[in-house]
Design an enzyme around this catalytic site. Structure first.
Site, PDB file in Angstrom:
ATOM      1  N   MET A  30       9.575  -5.421   1.048  1.00 55.81           N
ATOM      2  CA  MET A  30       9.705  -6.728   1.699  1.00 55.81           C
ATOM      3  C   MET A  30       9.061  -7.809   0.843  1.00 55.81           C
ATOM      4  O   MET A  30       8.750  -8.908   1.332  1.00 55.81           O
ATOM      5  CB  MET A  30       9.070  -6.714   3.086  1.00 55.81           C
ATOM      6  CG  MET A  30       9.806  -5.834   4.076  1.00 55.81           C
ATOM      7  SD  MET A  30       9.643  -6.365   5.804  1.00 55.81           S
ATOM      8  CE  MET A  30       7.869  -6.350   6.012  1.00 55.81           C
ATOM      9  N   GLY A  31       8.856  -7.529  -0.448  1.00 52.26           N
ATOM     10  CA  GLY A  31       8.248  -8.512  -1.327  1.00 52.26           C
ATOM     11  C   GLY A  31       6.743  -8.567  -1.171  1.00 52.26           C
ATOM     12  O   GLY A  31       6.117  -7.630  -0.697  1.00 52.26           O
ATOM     13  N   ALA A  32       6.151  -9.723  -1.606  1.00 55.53           N
ATOM     14  CA  ALA A  32       4.686  -9.851  -1.644  1.00 55.53           C
ATOM     15  C   ALA A  32       4.099  -8.654  -2.375  1.00 55.53           C
ATOM     16  O   ALA A  32       3.183  -7.995  -1.896  1.00 55.53           O
ATOM     17  CB  ALA A  32       4.112  -9.999  -0.236  1.00 55.53           C
ATOM     18  N   LEU A  33       4.608  -8.397  -3.564  1.00 53.54           N
ATOM     19  CA  LEU A  33       4.353  -7.142  -4.257  1.00 53.54           C
ATOM     20  C   LEU A  33       2.935  -7.047  -4.807  1.00 53.54           C
ATOM     21  O   LEU A  33       2.306  -8.030  -5.164  1.00 53.54           O
ATOM     22  CB  LEU A  33       5.350  -6.976  -5.401  1.00 53.54           C
ATOM     23  CG  LEU A  33       6.833  -6.987  -5.014  1.00 53.54           C
ATOM     24  CD1 LEU A  33       7.698  -6.729  -6.234  1.00 53.54           C
ATOM     25  CD2 LEU A  33       7.132  -5.979  -3.922  1.00 53.54           C
ATOM     26  N   HIS A  34       2.463  -5.787  -4.875  1.00 48.92           N
ATOM     27  CA  HIS A  34       1.172  -5.459  -5.466  1.00 48.92           C
ATOM     28  C   HIS A  34       1.323  -4.154  -6.230  1.00 48.92           C
ATOM     29  O   HIS A  34       2.433  -3.594  -6.331  1.00 48.92           O
ATOM     30  CB  HIS A  34       0.089  -5.377  -4.387  1.00 48.92           C
ATOM     31  CG  HIS A  34       0.456  -4.500  -3.222  1.00 48.92           C
ATOM     32  ND1 HIS A  34       0.641  -3.133  -3.328  1.00 48.92           N
ATOM     33  CD2 HIS A  34       0.686  -4.802  -1.918  1.00 48.92           C
ATOM     34  CE1 HIS A  34       0.944  -2.622  -2.157  1.00 48.92           C
ATOM     35  NE2 HIS A  34       0.997  -3.619  -1.279  1.00 48.92           N
ATOM     36  N   HIS A  37       3.335  -1.222  -4.712  1.00 49.42           N
ATOM     37  CA  HIS A  37       4.787  -1.271  -4.879  1.00 49.42           C
ATOM     38  C   HIS A  37       5.191  -0.877  -6.302  1.00 49.42           C
ATOM     39  O   HIS A  37       6.175  -0.158  -6.509  1.00 49.42           O
ATOM     40  CB  HIS A  37       5.309  -2.684  -4.604  1.00 49.42           C
ATOM     41  CG  HIS A  37       5.097  -3.166  -3.206  1.00 49.42           C
ATOM     42  ND1 HIS A  37       4.144  -4.098  -2.884  1.00 49.42           N
ATOM     43  CD2 HIS A  37       5.729  -2.859  -2.049  1.00 49.42           C
ATOM     44  CE1 HIS A  37       4.191  -4.356  -1.591  1.00 49.42           C
ATOM     45  NE2 HIS A  37       5.136  -3.619  -1.054  1.00 49.42           N
ATOM     46  N   LYS A 149       0.855   5.069   2.274  1.00 52.54           N
ATOM     47  CA  LYS A 149       0.132   4.230   3.226  1.00 52.54           C
ATOM     48  C   LYS A 149       0.925   4.061   4.516  1.00 52.54           C
ATOM     49  O   LYS A 149       0.361   4.051   5.606  1.00 52.54           O
ATOM     50  CB  LYS A 149      -0.189   2.863   2.621  1.00 52.54           C
ATOM     51  CG  LYS A 149      -1.038   1.976   3.542  1.00 52.54           C
ATOM     52  CD  LYS A 149      -1.384   0.670   2.884  1.00 52.54           C
ATOM     53  CE  LYS A 149      -0.179  -0.225   2.746  1.00 52.54           C
ATOM     54  NZ  LYS A 149       0.324  -0.692   4.078  1.00 52.54           N
ATOM     55  N   VAL A 176      -2.172   3.491  -3.397  1.00 50.14           N
ATOM     56  CA  VAL A 176      -2.960   2.850  -4.452  1.00 50.14           C
ATOM     57  C   VAL A 176      -4.056   2.023  -3.786  1.00 50.14           C
ATOM     58  O   VAL A 176      -3.799   1.314  -2.810  1.00 50.14           O
ATOM     59  CB  VAL A 176      -2.076   1.961  -5.346  1.00 50.14           C
ATOM     60  CG1 VAL A 176      -2.913   1.247  -6.409  1.00 50.14           C
ATOM     61  CG2 VAL A 176      -0.979   2.802  -5.995  1.00 50.14           C
ATOM     62  N   SER A 185      -2.295  -3.653   0.260  1.00 44.14           N
ATOM     63  CA  SER A 185      -1.336  -4.067   1.275  1.00 44.14           C
ATOM     64  C   SER A 185      -1.016  -5.536   1.072  1.00 44.14           C
ATOM     65  O   SER A 185      -1.889  -6.331   0.683  1.00 44.14           O
ATOM     66  CB  SER A 185      -1.927  -3.871   2.674  1.00 44.14           C
ATOM     67  OG  SER A 185      -1.110  -4.480   3.658  1.00 44.14           O
TER      68      SER A 185
END
Length: 284
Positions: A30-34, A37, A149, A176, A185
């Site tokens: 859903m994006g807002a990547l870290h 992802h 997660k 992670v 998150s």
């Protein structure tokens, strides 16, 4: 990397890959990547010759009490991260592309969706599985990667794939964490500095349960008592659940065996966080 926003554009590229006999992996987000992802992308690249990542904030999985507009979005940044990690195609459709009309036919996730996250967020997993079913249909991946997660999601996806006979390998990639132990998150960015410190109690609780397990404690009640003692030290964190469950059916366990899942969910300020660990034998 190619960026496409329509199903027709995506199918054109996938048809070329299939003609070339290329194995395809899917990383839905859903994006807002870290980095969590991006770890999915790294795993996908090891398992397939081509990788499709999707970015879509799915309105079907947000309940009436959840603020869809508050979910962080930065498409340009996310596409840059995915391109830098070697993704071949990013599919980022608009809501009108995914749902030209409100869907009348959706996925019923069954009783396993009514516990844990599903008990707190009614209808959430029907929305999750419906959008994933659409993406599986569009992409036709050989493998799809999900993060541990969101373990209940991974369990339900595996069951959907098995029950509906999709020839897709579902791979669950380890969580992670930041150096302080907090599970990465997209929602972490909503925490104030004091709230972030409070949130660390979740990973501390899970580490304590894991340590007790490795020390030989096998009773579910005893393990949870140890964990709840840790949680009680930070009363500002409001616990939704703390459980130990079977990894296939999500049933609560009295006798804990290797592979069981210790999971916790809590609200820190206005932000809801989840985390879990797999209780494995030492060294496994």
């Amino acid at each position: 990397m190619e960026a496409v926003t329509t199903a027709a554009g995506l199918r054109r590229i996938l048809a070329e890959w299939r003609q070339a006999g290329l194995r395809t992996a899917l990383v839905p987000t859903m994006g807002a990547l870290h980095e969590g992802h991006l770890a999915l992308v790294d795993q996908a690249k090891q398992l397939a010759g081509r990788v499709v990542a999707t970015i879509f904030v799915n309105p079907l999985q947000f309940g009436p009490e959840e603020d869809l507009t508050r979910y962080p979005r930065d498409l340009e940044r996310d596409q840059g991260l995915l391109g830098g990690r070697g993704v071949d195609v990013v599919y980022a459709p608009a809501v009108a592309e995914m749902y030209p009309a409100p869907p009348l036919v959706t996925i019923d996730p069954g009783p396993m969706a009514g516990v844990l996250e599903g008990a707190v967020r009614p209808g959430h997993f029907a929305g999750v599985l419906t959008v994933l079913a659409k993406l599986f249909h569009l992409v036709g991946p050989d493998v799809a990667c999900f993060g541990q997660k969101d373990i209940q999601q991974a369990v339900l996806v595996r069951r959907m794939v098995a029950d509906l006979d999709w020839p897709i390998e579902v791979v669950v990639v380890p969580t992670v964490r930041d150096a302080d132990g907090l599970a990465l998150s997209s929602r972490n960015r909503l925490l104030s500095p004091p709230e972030r410190q409070q949130a660390l109690v979740l990973s501390r609780m899970l580490r304590t349960v894991e340590s007790a397990w490795l020390a030989g404690v096998r009773g579910g009640t005893a393990l949870l008592e140890v964990g709840r003692e840790v949680l009680a030290r930070v009363p500002a964190v409001r616990i939704d659940y703390a459980v130990i469950v079977d990894p296939a059916q999500l049933d609560a366990l009295d006798a804990v065996v290797p592979g069981s899942i210790a999971a916790v969910a809590a609200r820190v300020g206005t932000t809801r966080l989840i985390d879990n660990v797999t209780l494995a034998e030492r060294g496994s």
